[in-house]
Design an enzyme around this catalytic site. Structure first.
Site, PDB file in Angstrom:
ATOM      1  N   ARG A  47      37.203  39.280  26.637  1.00 30.95           N
ATOM      2  CA  ARG A  47      37.588  40.535  25.993  1.00 30.95           C
ATOM      3  C   ARG A  47      37.519  40.415  24.479  1.00 30.95           C
ATOM      4  O   ARG A  47      37.887  39.375  23.913  1.00 30.95           O
ATOM      5  CB  ARG A  47      39.005  40.926  26.390  1.00 30.95           C
ATOM      6  CG  ARG A  47      39.168  41.330  27.837  1.00 30.95           C
ATOM      7  CD  ARG A  47      40.597  41.704  28.131  1.00 30.95           C
ATOM      8  NE  ARG A  47      41.494  40.556  27.983  1.00 30.95           N
ATOM      9  CZ  ARG A  47      42.812  40.635  27.973  1.00 30.95           C
ATOM     10  NH1 ARG A  47      43.406  41.813  28.059  1.00 30.95           N
ATOM     11  NH2 ARG A  47      43.552  39.549  27.849  1.00 30.95           N
ATOM     12  N   ASP A  81      33.379  44.277  25.805  1.00 30.48           N
ATOM     13  CA  ASP A  81      34.372  45.234  26.282  1.00 30.48           C
ATOM     14  C   ASP A  81      33.836  45.879  27.563  1.00 30.48           C
ATOM     15  O   ASP A  81      33.001  46.787  27.513  1.00 30.48           O
ATOM     16  CB  ASP A  81      34.646  46.293  25.213  1.00 30.48           C
ATOM     17  CG  ASP A  81      35.804  47.207  25.590  1.00 30.48           C
ATOM     18  OD1 ASP A  81      36.236  47.175  26.763  1.00 30.48           O
ATOM     19  OD2 ASP A  81      36.273  47.960  24.722  1.00 30.48           O
ATOM     20  N   LEU A  82      34.314  45.412  28.692  1.00 28.53           N
ATOM     21  CA  LEU A  82      33.788  45.883  29.969  1.00 28.53           C
ATOM     22  C   LEU A  82      34.146  47.338  30.253  1.00 28.53           C
ATOM     23  O   LEU A  82      33.565  47.943  31.167  1.00 28.53           O
ATOM     24  CB  LEU A  82      34.304  44.994  31.100  1.00 28.53           C
ATOM     25  CG  LEU A  82      33.830  43.538  31.072  1.00 28.53           C
ATOM     26  CD1 LEU A  82      34.476  42.760  32.202  1.00 28.53           C
ATOM     27  CD2 LEU A  82      32.303  43.472  31.168  1.00 28.53           C
ATOM     28  N   LYS A  83      35.077  47.895  29.480  1.00 22.72           N
ATOM     29  CA  LYS A  83      35.423  49.304  29.684  1.00 22.72           C
ATOM     30  C   LYS A  83      34.448  50.237  28.976  1.00 22.72           C
ATOM     31  O   LYS A  83      34.494  51.456  29.186  1.00 22.72           O
ATOM     32  CB  LYS A  83      36.847  49.562  29.191  1.00 22.72           C
ATOM     33  CG  LYS A  83      37.903  48.809  29.997  1.00 22.72           C
ATOM     34  CD  LYS A  83      39.306  49.106  29.487  1.00 22.72           C
ATOM     35  CE  LYS A  83      40.355  48.352  30.296  1.00 22.72           C
ATOM     36  NZ  LYS A  83      41.731  48.640  29.806  1.00 22.72           N
ATOM     37  N   ARG A 106      41.208  41.784  40.915  1.00 26.19           N
ATOM     38  CA  ARG A 106      41.626  42.325  42.203  1.00 26.19           C
ATOM     39  C   ARG A 106      40.453  43.088  42.829  1.00 26.19           C
ATOM     40  O   ARG A 106      39.600  43.633  42.115  1.00 26.19           O
ATOM     41  CB  ARG A 106      42.805  43.281  42.026  1.00 26.19           C
ATOM     42  CG  ARG A 106      44.076  42.616  41.581  1.00 26.19           C
ATOM     43  CD  ARG A 106      45.267  43.531  41.795  1.00 26.19           C
ATOM     44  NE  ARG A 106      46.302  43.294  40.800  1.00 26.19           N
ATOM     45  CZ  ARG A 106      47.511  43.833  40.845  1.00 26.19           C
ATOM     46  NH1 ARG A 106      47.821  44.651  41.824  1.00 26.19           N
ATOM     47  NH2 ARG A 106      48.408  43.569  39.907  1.00 26.19           N
ATOM     48  N   ARG A 112      34.818  49.535  39.899  1.00 29.07           N
ATOM     49  CA  ARG A 112      35.110  50.557  38.889  1.00 29.07           C
ATOM     50  C   ARG A 112      34.326  50.315  37.605  1.00 29.07           C
ATOM     51  O   ARG A 112      34.037  51.257  36.856  1.00 29.07           O
ATOM     52  CB  ARG A 112      36.612  50.591  38.598  1.00 29.07           C
ATOM     53  CG  ARG A 112      37.448  51.094  39.764  1.00 29.07           C
ATOM     54  CD  ARG A 112      38.845  51.487  39.323  1.00 29.07           C
ATOM     55  NE  ARG A 112      39.642  50.351  38.883  1.00 29.07           N
ATOM     56  CZ  ARG A 112      40.359  49.580  39.684  1.00 29.07           C
ATOM     57  NH1 ARG A 112      40.376  49.823  40.994  1.00 29.07           N
ATOM     58  NH2 ARG A 112      41.073  48.577  39.208  1.00 29.07           N
ATOM     59  N   HIS A 147      50.683  34.476  41.897  1.00 34.05           N
ATOM     60  CA  HIS A 147      50.357  33.219  41.239  1.00 34.05           C
ATOM     61  C   HIS A 147      50.567  32.089  42.239  1.00 34.05           C
ATOM     62  O   HIS A 147      51.014  32.297  43.362  1.00 34.05           O
ATOM     63  CB  HIS A 147      51.200  33.015  39.979  1.00 34.05           C
ATOM     64  CG  HIS A 147      50.663  33.727  38.778  1.00 34.05           C
ATOM     65  ND1 HIS A 147      49.390  33.511  38.295  1.00 34.05           N
ATOM     66  CD2 HIS A 147      51.229  34.659  37.968  1.00 34.05           C
ATOM     67  CE1 HIS A 147      49.194  34.269  37.224  1.00 34.05           C
ATOM     68  NE2 HIS A 147      50.286  34.974  37.005  1.00 34.05           N
ATOM     69  N   ASP A 148      50.266  30.882  41.809  1.00 32.49           N
ATOM     70  CA  ASP A 148      50.219  29.738  42.703  1.00 32.49           C
ATOM     71  C   ASP A 148      51.479  29.601  43.560  1.00 32.49           C
ATOM     72  O   ASP A 148      51.394  29.425  44.778  1.00 32.49           O
ATOM     73  CB  ASP A 148      50.001  28.463  41.876  1.00 32.49           C
ATOM     74  CG  ASP A 148      49.504  27.311  42.711  1.00 32.49           C
ATOM     75  OD1 ASP A 148      48.287  27.089  42.741  1.00 32.49           O
ATOM     76  OD2 ASP A 148      50.318  26.631  43.343  1.00 32.49           O
ATOM     77  N   TYR A 151      51.635  32.111  46.311  1.00 29.21           N
ATOM     78  CA  TYR A 151      50.629  31.881  47.351  1.00 29.21           C
ATOM     79  C   TYR A 151      51.061  30.765  48.301  1.00 29.21           C
ATOM     80  O   TYR A 151      50.945  30.888  49.522  1.00 29.21           O
ATOM     81  CB  TYR A 151      49.281  31.529  46.727  1.00 29.21           C
ATOM     82  CG  TYR A 151      48.685  32.622  45.873  1.00 29.21           C
ATOM     83  CD1 TYR A 151      48.870  33.958  46.177  1.00 29.21           C
ATOM     84  CD2 TYR A 151      47.925  32.302  44.745  1.00 29.21           C
ATOM     85  CE1 TYR A 151      48.332  34.962  45.389  1.00 29.21           C
ATOM     86  CE2 TYR A 151      47.371  33.297  43.944  1.00 29.21           C
ATOM     87  CZ  TYR A 151      47.584  34.624  44.267  1.00 29.21           C
ATOM     88  OH  TYR A 151      47.041  35.610  43.485  1.00 29.21           O
ATOM     89  N   ASP A 177      45.590  27.440  43.306  1.00 29.47           N
ATOM     90  CA  ASP A 177      44.538  27.707  42.331  1.00 29.47           C
ATOM     91  C   ASP A 177      43.374  26.731  42.468  1.00 29.47           C
ATOM     92  O   ASP A 177      42.202  27.135  42.411  1.00 29.47           O
ATOM     93  CB  ASP A 177      45.104  27.600  40.910  1.00 29.47           C
ATOM     94  CG  ASP A 177      45.933  28.805  40.513  1.00 29.47           C
ATOM     95  OD1 ASP A 177      46.002  29.762  41.308  1.00 29.47           O
ATOM     96  OD2 ASP A 177      46.512  28.792  39.421  1.00 29.47           O
TER      97      ASP A 177
END
Length: 388
Positions: A47, A81-83, A106, A112, A147-148, A151, A177
């Site tokens: 980013r 910037d992937l947006k 996710r 998207r 998180h780990d 999980y 992880d």
């Protein structure tokens, strides 16, 4: 073994492969580190002005965190910037030339952004697309954050770490992880590349960290499958229930990790510590045997037991500090810390030891990337700073 001067080193096994890495923190970055160390060109997508969240953790190494530096040695960084549609459009030529894409958003996020497998596969049918998530691409928990620790708790693994009083112990290793995410990702990427050699087609890999934890509990699964019931905290053969697999305190407040499970090792262990012969058959009264071993170990110092165990097949050792392990001549001799990580101002650290054979890993020194350092070269526009 390194090649001799008269025998040039053969190319690394992943030389010529291009990997686009959209992942952050640990699971994906460690997976792509292994690919980079094996010769792949890894391009990290970050980013603008922020980069991977791991850059900002402590302690620091140069401008970034030591965690980020260790996990991203030898990679390139693109600040995108992937947006923004224009930024995503600049990425498409790289997607078209990539061999592997790794992401750990996710499920649905890459769709998207217009960068999901269904969208990019027509652009690059040979692409191996690896998605790493906590619970996989489908299922009731697919959208859960985690998180780990969560999980390993959700799969029953954390419960197996419980002591005799039932309180689970937080493991010092990030098991989900790494053992559930990074390593299975690399394994399946390499299998997919091998399959692509035969078919010419790539694929989408669904790596679920929780799915991959269950093989680590094979012994507990076997017991449950045979109707043996749930494992009892602190009472199973491999969780402290056997005198042959237990941690014993020494006289000076240190500990011995004893693991002489097989009879041939147990007999030697009993001889070394001088256990009463009436207690050596631990099938009769395991608690009595364990109590006797505990008394004997507690009667001497850690140094005494280190000397007694040296050169003997007892499968036991004094619990050592990390500092002691890092200075151990055995690990030094094996070259675990011979590779170097170079910081932006020439600082040097031992590179992260990775589970690759020496012939399959790059030699010597490599730096970790500054944020966006490859923008002008790979995207033909400059690095974007925090104010851009």
């Amino acid at each position: 073994m390194k090649a001799s001067p008269s025998q040039p080193r053969r190319p690394l096994p992943l030389s010529g492969l291009r990997v686009l890495d959209f992942s952050t923190l640990l699971p994906g970055p460690l997976a792509t580190l292994l690919l980079a160390e094996a010769g792949a060109e890894v391009i990290k997508i970050e980013r603008p002005g922020v980069g991977d969240e791991a850059r900002d953790s402590e302690p620091r190494f140069g401008a970034d965190s030591v965690d980020f530096a260790l996990l991203n040695r030898g990679k390139r960084s693109l600040c995108v910037d992937l947006k923004q549609h224009a930024d995503r459009a600049r990425l498409l030529p790289l997607v078209e030339t990539a061999d592997v894409l790794v992401e750990q958003f996710r499920p649905g996020v890459m769709a998207r952004l217009g960068l999901d497998y269904q969208t990019v596969q027509p652009l690059n049918p040979r692409l191996v697309y690896c998605s790493i998530t906590g619970y996989g691409q489908r299922g009731a928990r697919a959208q859960w954050a985690g998180h780990d620790l969560e999980y390993i708790a959700s799969t029953g693994l954390l419960a197996l770490s419980a002591g005799t009083h039932g309180e689970p112990v937080i493991p010092p290793a990030l098991i989900a992880d790494i053992a559930g995410g990074s390593y299975p990702a690399v394994m399946n990427i390499l299998l997919a590349l091998r399959a692509r050699d035969a078919t010419g087609a790539g694929c989408h890999l669904d790596v679920s960290m929780t799915d991959n934890l269950f093989p680590l509990m094979f012994w507990a699964l076997g017991k449950a499958a045979l109707g043996g019931g749930a494992p009892v905290p602190g009472a199973e053969r491999l969780t402290g229930g056997s005198p042959r697999y237990r941690i014993y305190a020494t006289r000076d407040g240190r500990y011995v990790a004893a693991a002489p499970l097989e009879d041939r090792f147990w007999r030697v262990f009993c001889d070394v510590i001088g256990l009463d012969r009436a207690l050596r058959d631990d099938r009769r009264d395991a608690d009595a045997t364990a109590a006797a071993v505990a008394r004997i170990i507690a009667s001497e110092t850690a140094q005494h037991w280190s000397e007694q165990f040296a050169g003997r097949d007892v499968c036991s050792t004094v619990v050592r500090s990390l500092e002691d392990a890092l200075n151990d001549p055995h690990f030094r001799e094996r070259g675990l810390f011979a590779h170097a990580l170079i910081g932006p101002d020439g600082e040097r650290l031992p590179a992260l030891p990775v589970p690759l054979h020496a012939d399959f890993r790059r030699d010597g020194e490599a730096a970790y990337p500054a944020l966006g350092e490859a923008n002008s070269e790979l995207l033909n526009y400059p690095t974007r700073g925090p104010s851009d």
